[in-house]
Design an enzyme around this catalytic site. Structure first.
Site, PDB file in Angstrom:
ATOM      1  N   LEU A 151     -13.248 107.793 -74.424  1.00  0.00           N
ATOM      2  CA  LEU A 151     -12.561 106.580 -74.864  1.00  0.00           C
ATOM      3  C   LEU A 151     -11.769 106.837 -76.140  1.00  0.00           C
ATOM      4  CD1 LEU A 151     -12.335 103.434 -74.391  1.00  0.00           C
ATOM      5  CD2 LEU A 151     -14.245 103.218 -76.000  1.00  0.00           C
TER       6      LEU A 151
ATOM      7  N   ASP B 285     -26.871 110.191 -81.878  1.00  0.00           N
ATOM      8  CA  ASP B 285     -25.512 110.021 -81.360  1.00  0.00           C
ATOM      9  C   ASP B 285     -24.755 108.915 -82.095  1.00  0.00           C
ATOM     10  OD1 ASP B 285     -23.665 110.551 -78.735  1.00  0.00           O
ATOM     11  OD2 ASP B 285     -23.689 108.424 -79.228  1.00  0.00           O
TER      12      ASP B 285
ATOM     13  N   HIS C 199     -21.835 111.354 -82.307  1.00  0.00           N
ATOM     14  CA  HIS C 199     -21.131 111.221 -81.032  1.00  0.00           C
ATOM     15  C   HIS C 199     -19.858 112.063 -80.955  1.00  0.00           C
ATOM     16  CE1 HIS C 199     -20.184 109.395 -77.207  1.00  0.00           C
ATOM     17  NE2 HIS C 199     -18.969 109.098 -77.646  1.00  0.00           N
TER      18      HIS C 199
ATOM     19  N   GLN D 113     -17.018 108.247 -72.177  1.00  0.00           N
ATOM     20  CA  GLN D 113     -16.482 107.526 -71.026  1.00  0.00           C
ATOM     21  C   GLN D 113     -15.995 108.486 -69.954  1.00  0.00           C
ATOM     22  OE1 GLN D 113     -13.918 103.807 -71.342  1.00  0.00           O
ATOM     23  NE2 GLN D 113     -12.359 105.256 -70.654  1.00  0.00           N
TER      24      GLN D 113
END
Length: 292
Positions: free
Chosen positions: A35, A218, A273, A102
């Site tokens: 994303l 994360d 992340h 994503q």
């Protein structure tokens, strides 16, 4: 002396030929970005792969970059599929696929809907495979006036399903609406009726290995165990993969892959992340072993 030199020359030529053959023997790697991402974020991972396996064809698919990554997931799956089909056709021995965040959800959609895919190992890198439910910096930017408890009011409306994030938003307090209104993740999970469910399951089961990578620090995937098919129940207690209904019912092949010994999980602490694909330790321990 001439004979010796000739023999040495032939030996050198043979070594070069063998090395070239070995380098060309690595399967192509296809990377699907996440994303609000684009291929430039994966320069480091590409370099890691090519240094470890010289000659590897690494393709970071340049589609739906940045804000376009918010477009509907089925639209993205269709376009990504057409972009990677030539790569697969040029690799009769198969390819490996890495999906980040994503991108892991998209990669799953590609694999499940593509009957002629030849993905050998699918590496899901910090991806919300069972959905997302948590306030993060991404959501605060996308929905500045909505908390996680209220986001279902947007995501489970028809217009909400035009936003990629909403298509894997899994509110454990409104599971009925998730099943009824979410038109992407419940279909992939075969949690709702779909006339192609068995086809999707068959395609998913063509995988040789499913590699699930995530960790407790994360900071974005919520719960982080979603990266390994765990998720919240209605009390927001995390239920592990093997206790999930989709596993028990083998809805899309997860239990079958596990029984084959084809699922490998890596839980790695201390990785934020956005750092998963630039962390050399993650690469060496959890990614590289699956790219042969």
């Amino acid at each position: 002396m001439m004979k010796r030199r000739g023999g040495l020359s032939q030996l050198i030529s043979l070594v070069i030929t063998l090395c070239t053959f070995c380098e060309a023997g690595y399967k192509p790697v296809i990377i699907i970005h996440g994303l609000l991402d684009d291929p430039s974020a994966f320069t480091g991972l590409t370099q890691f792969i090519q240094e470890a396996h010289p000659g590897t064809n690494v393709s970071v698919i340049d589609l739906f970059d940045d804000l376009e990554s918010l477009l509907p997931l089925w639209q993205q799956v269709g376009n990504f599929t057409e972009a990677i089909r030539p790569i697969m056709k040029s690799a009769p021995g198969g390819v490996h696929m890495i999906g980040f965040s994503q991108g892991g959800i998209l990669a799953r959609g590609i694999i499940s809907t593509m009957s002629d895919h030849n993905v050998q190992n699918f590496l899901s890198l910090s991806s919300p495979q069972m959905g997302q439910y948590g306030d993060t910096s991404y959501l605060e930017w996308l929905f500045p006036h909505k908390l996680k408890e209220e986001l279902y009011k947007v995501c489970y409306e028809d217009y909400g399903q035009d936003i990629s994030v909403c298509q894997y938003w899994n509110d454990p307090h409104h599971h009925d609406l998730y099943l009824k209104k979410n038109n992407y993740l419940p279909i992939l999970n075969n949690e709702t009726y779909n006339d192609k469910s068995q086809e999707y399951k068959k395609n998913f089961l063509k995988l040789k290995n499913l590699v699930l990578i995530g960790g407790p620090d994360d900071g974005v995937i919520t719960p982080w165990q979603s990266s390994q098919y765990g998720f919240y129940n209605s009390s927001e207690a995390v239920i592990a993969m093997k206790q999930q209904k989709v596993y028990a019912m083998d809805s899309f092949g997860l239990r079958t892959l596990d029984k084959r010994g084809c699922i490998k999980t890596y839980t790695i602490p201390g990785v934020e992340h956005v750092k998963w694909h630039t962390n050399e330790t993650v690469f060496k321990n959890a990614i590289l072993p699956w790219l042969s």
